[in-house]
Design an enzyme around this catalytic site. Structure first.
Site, short mmCIF file in Angstrom:
data_model
loop_
_atom_site.label_atom_id
_atom_site.label_comp_id
_atom_site.label_asym_id
_atom_site.label_seq_id
_atom_site.Cartn_x
_atom_site.Cartn_y
_atom_site.Cartn_z
N GLU A 469 82.82 59.63 61.51
CA GLU A 469 83.37 59.42 62.86
C GLU A 469 84.69 58.65 62.89
O GLU A 469 84.84 57.69 63.65
CB GLU A 469 82.34 58.68 63.73
CG GLU A 469 81.03 59.43 63.85
CD GLU A 469 80.01 58.73 64.74
OE1 GLU A 469 80.27 57.60 65.18
OE2 GLU A 469 78.95 59.33 65.00
N GLU A 575 73.45 66.75 61.85
CA GLU A 575 72.60 65.90 62.71
C GLU A 575 72.18 66.65 63.96
O GLU A 575 72.25 66.13 65.07
CB GLU A 575 73.36 64.62 63.11
CG GLU A 575 73.91 63.85 61.95
CD GLU A 575 74.65 62.58 62.36
OE1 GLU A 575 74.58 62.19 63.54
OE2 GLU A 575 75.30 61.97 61.49
C1 XIL Z 1 71.70 56.91 65.07
C2 XIL Z 1 70.25 56.64 64.72
O1 XIL Z 1 69.50 57.83 64.87
C3 XIL Z 1 69.71 55.54 65.62
O2 XIL Z 1 68.39 55.19 65.23
C4 XIL Z 1 70.61 54.31 65.55
O3 XIL Z 1 70.16 53.35 66.46
C5 XIL Z 1 72.04 54.69 65.86
O4 XIL Z 1 72.45 55.73 64.99
N1 XIL Z 1 75.86 59.80 64.65
C6 XIL Z 1 75.51 59.37 63.40
C7 XIL Z 1 74.15 58.83 63.15
O5 XIL Z 1 76.28 59.57 62.44
O6 XIL Z 1 74.16 57.87 62.14
C8 XIL Z 1 73.57 58.25 64.42
O7 XIL Z 1 72.23 57.84 64.15
C9 XIL Z 1 73.64 59.27 65.53
C10 XIL Z 1 75.07 59.64 65.83
#
Ligand code: XIL
Length: 651
Positions: A469, A575
């Site tokens: 990101e 994701e």
């Molecule tokens: C999220 C997790 O799922 C949560 O448990 C945590 O509180 C915050 O992060 N983008 C990403 C992931 O790259 O690491 C994130 O995961 C979701 C958005």
């Protein structure tokens, strides 16, 4: 006749005794204080002996070792009170003074040689090793060190092995607690350092005299790590227009207390308000559940009908398998958090559907970076970094023992990275570190994470998100996070340079981001990927793919995939989840159609796509649990979205 009767009685007594042992939880404890070896056998060509490490303190020494890591101490499962299929909790202490740092592990002494528990093993201090594992191979247990400690002596002490019997687990898992407080405070007490107190009347528990938000009614519960619980309560306050309430958990491990907020809801003045959620606890020594406010610190409040119970989740092991059906196109995977990884049945279910796993949180810098130890190390070297992998180990160990590859997420990120990482001396008082120091820390961090994971679990991690990101949503430029501010605009190139330097041959290096198909972000991502491709250290782009029903369009995703693949990069859907607003049959059908359309698109890009990875398995444990974004419901039953993905490929 008489003799037979006598024998019968004896065997009944023996049986009763055995049953009693079974119910109590067997195992063994070895503290060596009588100076005797209770049955440890030498493996390889070392010498094992019980002797004193300080006056009057005995431990087991494993000395005169060669360079082989199998010069170690073995213990037969019978001596440890373990039988095949048992779930076992183990803890022990280990010591070495070689001046080097290595790894200490408990492993099978044959078969898969799988690791059951392990820990970093620095010189000159007793380290604690702890783990829960399923004893699934008929092999001895081996207490061993790795090649970093070739030829070196080490010691073991206070070995505690406890078999967690199914009956005990069942008893705790059957936890079904609810209180209407008709019989008083029912084990609840006021969590407070001062004046707060609780009282029960009219079916409710009231707390007054609060001095801080955490002053709360709390109660100890015998929760089991990895078990899925439902927790809920009604709260009411009459002091302010609105107040936010939380059910939280406090837990101890190794003498340190930590906290989690399980669920939050707003209660208007005078209204009984419900808050409830699923809670899967991680591994701790004990658990307290409590109800607190997150603002309006000191208002008195009441609660009623607090419950915690354990759903009988029957994992559907006989479904068609996503990973098998989509195998000709790409590997289908998922993210798993620590508490899920502690539940073997849950993991066996995941393993039946998914062929690659990512840690949902536990390989991010806030879990891996050891602030205290790094601060001590920085006294002599500002670039020194110390890491810990404890949180990720349950998942890594399961995957290693079951041959499931892991994707690492994530090395650099502006979130879930403590600000201390960027501060001089890792201390709040001294300001930010220079570019040179931060480059040193970046290199050390990447090196350590890659090398440590590789050492503990050789070959397990097949790909890494190196940077996550980094592009600004609004203008496609670089996000102005602390890595950029301390190192400069080339921090991403540097991270990839270091990652390539320390990655095992063949490990795939990715840049990962969200909102990929939208402009101006897409152009920003393409520009960054063009620079990274020219540098030659990137292999892959990760499309996070946290999508809604209506957006982005399939065409937008299609175009973005084509333009990134045209740079010569592989793609990962890293994701994926699709949120809906309400849990209705119509919404679930729409979600199913959307999943199917996207997978259909991914199949068309299959030549470029390495993996399609969901961000979780069951809705209740999703980071967006209020919007039901995944393929399975909270009882692990398949939703229409799962059925649609199966139907599409099975045609
Ligand atoms: C999220 C997790 O799922 C949560 O448990 C945590 O509180 C915050 O992060 N983008 C990403 C992931 O790259 O690491 C994130 O995961 C979701 C958005």
């Amino acid at each position: 006749m008489e003799r037979v009767g006598f024998m019968k009685i004896i065997s009944l007594i023996v049986l009763a005794f055995l049953m009693m042992c079974a119910a109590m939880g067997e195992g063994a404890t070895f503290d060596f204080e009588d100076g005797m070896n209770p049955g440890f056998a030498q493996s390889g060509s070392c010498v094992i002996a019980v002797n004193q490490h300080t006056e009057g303190n005995y431990s087991l020494s494993i000395g005169k070792r060669s360079q082989n890591d199998w010069d170690a101490a073995d213990l037969s499962p019978a001596k440890a009170g373990i039988a095949l299929g048992d779930t076992v909790k183990i803890s022990f202490k280990a010591y070495q003074s070689s001046g080097k740092t290595g790894t200490i592990a408990l492993a099978y002494a044959g078969g898969s040689y799988g690791i059951l528990a392990s820990a970093a093993f620095p010189s000159g201090k007793w380290v604690d090793v702890e783990g829960i594992f399923d004893y699934s191979e008929e092999q001895n247990l081996r207490f061993k060190v790795d090649d970093a400690l070739a030829n070196e002596e080490y010691r073991l002490d206070d070995i505690r092995i406890t078999v967690l019997h199914a009956e005990e687990n069942d008893k705790k898992q059957a936890l079904d607690y609810q209180s209407d407080f008709s019989a008083g405070t029912d084990g609840w007490y006021a969590r407070s350092a001062g004046t707060a107190s609780i009282s029960a009347q009219d079916g409710a528990l009231t707390i007054t005299g609060r001095e801080a938000t955490w002053n709360s009614p709390g109660r100890d519960f015998p929760l089991i790590a990895g078990t899925t619980y439902q927790v809920g309560v009604y709260v009411r306050q009459d002091a302010v227009d609105k107040a936010d309430f939380m059910i939280s958990a406090a837990h101890f491990r190794g003498g340190t207390e930590s906290y989690e907020n399980i669920v939050k809801a707003t209660a208007r003045k005078g209204e009984w308000t419900y808050l409830g959620a699923t809670y899967v606890p991680g591994l701790y020594d004990n658990y307290v559940l409590y109800v607190e406010t997150s603002n309006n610190g000191t208002i008195p409040f009441s609660m009623r009908d607090f419950f915690v119970n354990c759903n009988e989740v029957t994992y559907p092991m006989d479904l068609s398998s996503l990973k098998e059906l989509y195998a000709p196109y790409f590997v289908v995977g998922t993210a798993v958090t620590q508490s899920e990884a502690l539940n073997k049945e849950r993991m066996d279910f995941y393993a039946s559907q998914f062929g690659i796993v990512t840690a949902g949180n536990e390989l991010k810098p806030d879990f891996v970076f050891d602030v205290g130890a790094s601060r001590r190390a920085a006294k002599t070297d500002e670039t020194a970094v110390v890491i810990k992998l404890d949180a990720a180990k349950p998942m890594l160990t399961y995957c290693y023992n079951h041959g499931i590859p892991v994707h690492g997420h994530t090395l650099l990120w502006h979130q879930q990275t403590p600000e201390t990482f960027f501060l001089l001396g890792y201390s709040t008082s001294k300001g930010y570190a220079s570019r040179e120091i931060m480059l040193g820390r970046m290199e050390n961090y990447i090196k350590l994470v890659m090398e440590e994971t590789e050492k503990l679990y050789p070959g397990l991690i097949v790909s890494w998100d190196v940077v996550n990101e980094a592009i600004n949503d609004n203008n496609g430029g670089l996000r102005d996070g602390l890595w950029r501010q301390t190192v400069g605009d080339d921090y991403i190139l540097k991270a990839f340079e270091f990652a390539r330097k320390y990655a095992r041959e063949g490990v795939i290096l990715c840049y990962n981001d969200y909102s990929t198909p939208y402009q101006p972000k897409l152009n920003g991502i393409l520009k960054l990927l063009t620079d990274l491709t020219a540098q030659g250290n990137i292999d892959c782009y990760g499309f996070q793919s946290h999508y809604q029903l209506g957006s982005p369009s399939i065409k937008q995703v299609d175009d973005a995939m084509t333009s990134i693949a045209n740079l010569g990069l592989k793609l990962r859907v890293s994701e994926m989840d699709i949120t809906i607003d309400t849990y209705t049959p119509e919404m679930l059908e729409k979600q199913a159609k959307r999943y199917a359309e996207l997978f259909d698109l991914y199949m068309r890009h299959a030549d470029d796509i390495l993996a399609v990875q969901l961000w979780g398995v069951t809705d209740d444990l999703s980071w967006l649990s209020g919007q039901y974004p995944l393929l399975f419901d909270r009882l692990a039953q398949p939703k229409p979205a799962f059925e649609a993905l199966i139907a599409q490929i099975a045609q």
